[in-house]
Design a protein around this motif. Structure first.
Motif, PDB file in Angstrom:
ATOM      1  N   PHE A  17      52.274  41.354  35.789  1.00 17.08           N
ATOM      2  CA  PHE A  17      51.852  41.584  37.170  1.00 17.08           C
ATOM      3  C   PHE A  17      52.713  42.695  37.761  1.00 17.08           C
ATOM      4  CE2 PHE A  17      50.296  37.220  36.623  1.00 17.08           C
ATOM      5  CZ  PHE A  17      49.000  37.366  37.113  1.00 17.08           C
ATOM      6  N   ASP A  18      52.076  43.562  38.553  1.00 16.42           N
ATOM      7  CA  ASP A  18      52.801  44.716  39.089  1.00 16.42           C
ATOM      8  C   ASP A  18      52.098  45.174  40.356  1.00 16.42           C
ATOM      9  OD1 ASP A  18      54.615  46.757  39.316  1.00 16.42           O
ATOM     10  OD2 ASP A  18      54.288  47.559  37.303  1.00 16.42           O
ATOM     11  N   VAL A  35      47.963  44.777  44.068  1.00 17.26           N
ATOM     12  CA  VAL A  35      48.608  43.908  43.095  1.00 17.26           C
ATOM     13  C   VAL A  35      47.707  43.899  41.869  1.00 17.26           C
ATOM     14  CG1 VAL A  35      49.318  41.557  42.526  1.00 17.26           C
ATOM     15  CG2 VAL A  35      49.765  42.486  44.806  1.00 17.26           C
ATOM     16  N   ILE A  36      48.292  44.184  40.712  1.00 17.84           N
ATOM     17  CA  ILE A  36      47.501  44.296  39.484  1.00 17.84           C
ATOM     18  C   ILE A  36      48.066  43.359  38.419  1.00 17.84           C
ATOM     19  CG2 ILE A  36      46.873  46.684  39.969  1.00 17.84           C
ATOM     20  CD1 ILE A  36      48.947  47.556  37.893  1.00 17.84           C
ATOM     21  N   GLY A  37      47.274  43.090  37.430  1.00 23.11           N
ATOM     22  CA  GLY A  37      47.726  42.228  36.338  1.00 23.11           C
ATOM     23  C   GLY A  37      46.999  42.547  35.052  1.00 23.11           C
ATOM     24  N   LEU A  66      43.848  42.806  41.655  1.00 20.06           N
ATOM     25  CA  LEU A  66      43.591  41.522  42.303  1.00 20.06           C
ATOM     26  C   LEU A  66      43.403  41.611  43.813  1.00 20.06           C
ATOM     27  CD1 LEU A  66      45.681  40.979  39.728  1.00 20.06           C
ATOM     28  CD2 LEU A  66      45.605  38.655  40.619  1.00 20.06           C
ATOM     29  N   ALA A  67      44.295  42.309  44.514  1.00 17.88           N
ATOM     30  CA  ALA A  67      44.245  42.288  45.974  1.00 17.88           C
ATOM     31  C   ALA A  67      44.910  43.542  46.540  1.00 17.88           C
ATOM     32  CB  ALA A  67      44.934  41.033  46.510  1.00 17.88           C
ATOM     33  N   SER A 122      53.365  39.725  43.597  1.00 14.45           N
ATOM     34  CA  SER A 122      53.506  40.089  42.190  1.00 14.45           C
ATOM     35  C   SER A 122      54.614  39.264  41.533  1.00 14.45           C
ATOM     36  CB  SER A 122      53.814  41.585  42.062  1.00 14.45           C
ATOM     37  OG  SER A 122      54.071  41.943  40.719  1.00 14.45           O
ATOM     38  N   ALA A 123      55.741  39.102  42.251  1.00 13.38           N
ATOM     39  CA  ALA A 123      56.854  38.320  41.710  1.00 13.38           C
ATOM     40  C   ALA A 123      56.477  36.843  41.578  1.00 13.38           C
ATOM     41  CB  ALA A 123      58.072  38.472  42.612  1.00 13.38           C
TER      42      ALA A 123
END
Length: 281
Positions: free
Chosen positions: A89-90, A105-107, A125-126, A138-139
């Motif tokens: 996730f980043d 936010v990506i994964g 994602l968002a 993300s964290a």
């Protein structure tokens, strides 16, 4: 008695000029076909895209791992399931939405295949206007473990080109599969050459729509419904060439007619001059 000059019709109906007319008709027909082809091209390029991009289809039915996204697959909604990779996730900065600039936010989802090992798919994602809130989500997702990603739906998009920031390992702002695979944990070389933007329901089911988060706006692919002006211009040119072929035939017959009239007038003038000299003699 003077010779009556021929008419345009008499000259035009001679075998020689009828043959030239037939040749001009053939040339004009070729030009007409070329003009029609250009019109067809312009109309074809101006047609609205009638693909059903909004009904989700299985990801495997429209996309293949390690392959370029096809026109048929680009921008359409796809359904997929798999497992989230928690380490991947980043966030992506500089993502615009509704005139605002924020953070994605990506994964990464490992999508099972009907034959072979799972394949990685980059997923957005968002969207957050507050970068700190995006980092916090993300964290949190990274610490959740390898959760199942069941029955997700998203719009499949072509990968973006890496930016200079991506290349230098600085803050990433491009959804570039080529750049992401260098950051993914335990990447095994199997990946889709595109990414998916989750719809609102899937983003919510994935726990991404927390306070401050918004679903990422992903509109259906835009289509060019304008006629191609260059093709229209070429079509007009071919029509002009076609008309010129007929004008050329007319001009050739007209010149032949004028030459015959001049020859008759010269002959009559010479005859009159000869008659005058005989009378004086």
């Amino acid at each position: 008695m003077s010779t009556p000059p021929p008419t345009f019709r008499q000259v035009a109906t001679r075998p020689r000029w009828i043959g030239v007319l037939v040749a001009c008709l053939v040339v004009a027909a070729v030009f007409a076909l070329l003009g029609q082809w250009q019109i067809d091209r312009a109309v074809e390029q101006g047609k609205t895209d009638e693909r059903d991009t909004e009904t989700a289809v299985p990801l495997e039915s429209v996309a293949q791992p390690s392959s370029t996204l096809t026109t048929e697959a680009g921008g359409r909604m796809v359904a997929f399931s798999g497992t989230w990779v928690p380490e991947d996730f980043d966030t992506l900065a500089g993502r615009k939405q509704d005139g605002r600039t924020g953070t994605w936010v990506i994964g990464r989802v490992l999508v099972p295949q009907s034959a072979g090992e799972p394949v990685s798919l980059a997923v957005a994602l968002a969207w957050f206007e507050d970068a700190a809130a995006a980092d916090a989500l993300s964290a949190r997702l990274s610490g959740a473990g390898a959760d199942a990603a069941d029955d997700l739906v998203g719009r499949l998009m072509p990968t973006e080109a890496p930016t200079q920031g991506d290349v230098q390992g600085d803050t990433a702002d491009a959804m570039s599969v080529a750049a992401l695979i260098n950051e993914w944990d335990a990447y095994d070389g199997r990946v889709y050459g595109s990414y998916a933007i989750l719809d609102a329901a899937s983003a919510d089911a994935s726990g991404a729509l927390v306070d401050g988060a918004e679903p990422i706006v992903s509109s259906r692919p835009t289509v060019n419904t304008q006629l191609n002006a260059l093709n229209i211009f070429y079509a007009i040119e071919w029509v002009a060439f076609m008309l010129f072929a007929f004008y050329l035939w007319y001009r050739l017959v007209k010149d032949a007619l004028e030459r015959e009239h001049e020859a008759i007038e010269d002959a009559e003038a010479e005859a009159a001059a000869a008659g005058g000299e005989t009378a004086r003699g």
